[in-house]
Design an enzyme around this catalytic site. Structure first.
Site, PDB file in Angstrom:
ATOM      1  N   THR A 111      68.636  42.272  20.636  1.00 42.74           N
ATOM      2  CA  THR A 111      69.794  42.787  19.902  1.00 42.74           C
ATOM      3  C   THR A 111      69.985  44.282  20.159  1.00 42.74           C
ATOM      4  OG1 THR A 111      69.633  41.107  18.173  1.00 42.74           O
ATOM      5  CG2 THR A 111      70.781  43.137  17.604  1.00 42.74           C
ATOM      6  N   ASP A 158      54.152  35.919  23.579  1.00 43.13           N
ATOM      7  CA  ASP A 158      54.689  36.188  22.238  1.00 43.13           C
ATOM      8  C   ASP A 158      53.943  35.296  21.257  1.00 43.13           C
ATOM      9  OD1 ASP A 158      56.210  37.267  20.267  1.00 43.13           O
ATOM     10  OD2 ASP A 158      58.097  36.342  20.852  1.00 43.13           O
ATOM     11  N   SER A 211      64.563  44.839  17.689  1.00 46.69           N
ATOM     12  CA  SER A 211      63.718  45.144  18.842  1.00 46.69           C
ATOM     13  C   SER A 211      64.514  45.016  20.132  1.00 46.69           C
ATOM     14  CB  SER A 211      62.528  44.182  18.906  1.00 46.69           C
ATOM     15  OG  SER A 211      61.703  44.318  17.792  1.00 46.69           O
ATOM     16  N   ARG A 212      63.953  45.593  21.164  1.00 45.08           N
ATOM     17  CA  ARG A 212      64.447  45.307  22.501  1.00 45.08           C
ATOM     18  C   ARG A 212      63.840  43.979  22.954  1.00 45.08           C
ATOM     19  NH1 ARG A 212      67.323  49.486  24.168  1.00 45.08           N
ATOM     20  NH2 ARG A 212      66.823  51.589  23.451  1.00 45.08           N
ATOM     21  N   SER A 247      63.057  37.812  26.675  1.00 39.15           N
ATOM     22  CA  SER A 247      64.423  37.341  26.916  1.00 39.15           C
ATOM     23  C   SER A 247      65.188  38.326  27.807  1.00 39.15           C
ATOM     24  CB  SER A 247      65.158  37.170  25.584  1.00 39.15           C
ATOM     25  OG  SER A 247      65.372  38.439  24.988  1.00 39.15           O
ATOM     26  N   SER A 286      55.016  41.111  13.513  1.00 38.47           N
ATOM     27  CA  SER A 286      56.016  42.010  14.090  1.00 38.47           C
ATOM     28  C   SER A 286      57.321  41.932  13.312  1.00 38.47           C
ATOM     29  CB  SER A 286      56.251  41.643  15.557  1.00 38.47           C
ATOM     30  OG  SER A 286      57.341  42.359  16.094  1.00 38.47           O
TER      31      SER A 286
END
Length: 504
Positions: free
Chosen positions: A215, A268, A206-207, A211, A276
């Site tokens: 990755t 989150d 995921s983007r 944060s 997810s």
């Protein structure tokens, strides 16, 4: 037929970026608005041929659009792909029945697997407005989803998208970190090491959600990550692994829509996090998954009790969905590596892969530990033997060669950009750093522009346990604009407790 003709307007590209929420613009005197009773914020259905789209209506003044025209935002244009001034039919959308299930959850009632499936299907087909997605995420946040609901949500997210299979491989490996540690970019290192050992690891990432970089954000600095399904299969066939952005394919389409709103809410939730992560692993065909759960007072998971709850949920949900999950609880008390932000993290992982003398050792060691666990899962060799093999692969250059094979297969290596502005933050104290607030440090990097500013973020010069004297650098802040740099520095000045220094 007369009604259909009356409800047709000519499409104009407004050139407005509304992210992933389609928006339509109509004049305040538009006959369609009057005849259908539309007003600002109404949901409307646009139809061109066989293509349909539900969008949110914005009302504009007469001078913005000519009579008989309707404006579309960029994402609406992309999804409908109209010809210049092509006519679009505008009607009321179908009633979204699954919103009643969201309201059911608002009042504290559990949702069935069928109800969750209906919600996720409607979200993935863009029938929910952003505010409705936000409502669903909010009522599911915290620990509001029970285990059965998390299983149902995971299965629903898998069912709503495509599913890759690897019939020539009985076992397919994957890993995920819960997050909360700035700079903890271990995934490209682990994928390179484990696939260099001969195991299949098609990694879809995921983007960023909360944060300064995910990755996929970091990998996009180095190579192409928007791969179609056939490209993923080709890259894995050639190299045994890939490092792609999951949002580029239809593997778990609802996930990126949910992530976009989670990012805006800085939210989150536990159940959504598990669903997810595991839905994407299942969708890409993984059979064995390692979950890294960092624990620390300013990490995403704050204490051991919460971590143990996540371990149990991940394993139980994984078992119910037919995959093997191993969880490890790791140190989440301090940032990892030196770079925080897409380009800076990319430099760190290359330094580790190339065995540079100044490579961040904490990032290297975390990657080796995770790789050792995956190698143990793959061959039942034991952690120590797995660690020995992982270390040998990295030290002898096997991981770097494998990484470059993956990069070449995905489109080649890009040059890493540098930010235009920087500022060195020094300490005025003498002593030892005993704590760093991970959340506040991450916010500094985000205020500087990360992850959307590729070169933005910060580079750590000191970490927990280091001794410092007045004038020693704590970090260098990078940004692509003076405004963002000043914005981030203002936050640093208002939060002197980001670095806690025990004075001598």
């Amino acid at each position: 037929m007369e009604q259909r003709i009356a409800n047709r307007l000519k499409v104009v590209d407004m050139g407005i970026n509304t992210h992933q929420e389609p928006v339509v613009y109509m004049r305040d005197d538009c006959h369609v608005c009057k005849s259908e009773g539309f007003s600002a914020a109404s949901r409307v259905k646009l139809t061109i041929g066989k293509k349909e789209l539900v969008a949110t209506l914005n009302i504009v003044e007469k001078h913005v659009l000519a009579e008989g025209q309707v404006g579309l935002s960029r994402i609406a244009m992309e999804r409908l792909s109209p010809a210049p001034l092509e006519e679009v039919e505008i009607t009321h959308p179908d009633v979204v029945d699954s919103l009643s299930c969201v309201r059911k959850k608002v009042f504290g009632n559990a949702l069935s697997e069928q109800e969750l499936e209906e919600i996720i299907l409607d979200i993935s087909q863009h029938r929910y407005a952003d505010i409705e997605i936000a409502s669903f995420l909010s009522v599911c946040a915290g620990s509001r989803l029970n285990e059965a609901e998390i299983i149902g949500l995971t299965k629903a997210m898998v069912k709503a998208g495509k599913h890759l299979e690897w019939p020539e491989h009985k076992r397919v490996f994957d890993k995920h970190c819960i997050g909360g540690l700035p700079g903890n970019r271990t995934t490209p290192l682990v994928v390179s090491i484990v696939s260099a050992a001969g195991y299949i690891m098609p990694k879809s990432s995921s983007r960023s959600i909360t944060s300064p970089a995910g990755t996929a954000d970091t990998m996009e600095v180095l190579t192409r990550v928007r791969l179609a399904l056939e490209d993923i299969q080709r890259v894995v066939k050639q190299t045994g692994a890939c490092l792609t952005w999951g949002g580029a394919v239809n593997l778990s389409p609802a996930d990126d829509l949910l992530i976009r709103i989670e990012r805006a809410l800085d939210l989150d939730g536990e159940g959504q996090l598990i669903a997810s992560v595991l839905s994407k692993k299942i969708a890409i065909g993984s059979t064995d998954v390692l979950i890294d759960i960092p624990v620390g007072p300013t990490a995403k998971v704050r204490n051991l009790d919460d971590a143990q709850r996540l371990v149990s949920l991940f394993q139980n949900v994984g078992r119910a969905c037919g995959i093997n999950v191993r969880c490890i609880i790791t140190d989440g008390t301090k940032p990892v590596g030196r770079g925080i932000g897409p380009a800076l993290e990319a430099k760190d992982l290359l330094a580790v892969l190339q065995n540079q003398q100044d490579a961040p050792m904490d990032l290297r060691e975390r990657a080796l530990v995770l790789s050792a666990h995956l190698l143990d899962m793959a061959s039942d060799c034991g952690f120590e033997a797995g660690l020995e093999l992982a270390t040998a692969i990295l030290q002898r250059g096997g991981a770097y060669r494998q990484f470059m094979r993956i990069i070449d297969a995905q489109g080649g290596l890009k040059s890493i950009p540098n930010a235009h502005f920087q500022y060195n933050q020094a300490t005025e104290k003498r002593g030892r750093i005993i704590a760093i607030d991970n959340r506040k440090l991450a916010k500094v990097a985000k205020l500087a522009g990360a992850p959307f500013g590729i070169g933005a973020g910060l580079q750590l010069h000191s970490n927990v346990g280091d001794s410092v004297v007045a004038g020693n650098l704590l970090f260098t802040l990078y940004s692509d604009s003076k405004g963002e740099l000043e914005y981030a520095l203002e936050y640093v000045q208002k939060n002197p407790d980001i670095f806690v220094i025990e004075e001598n």
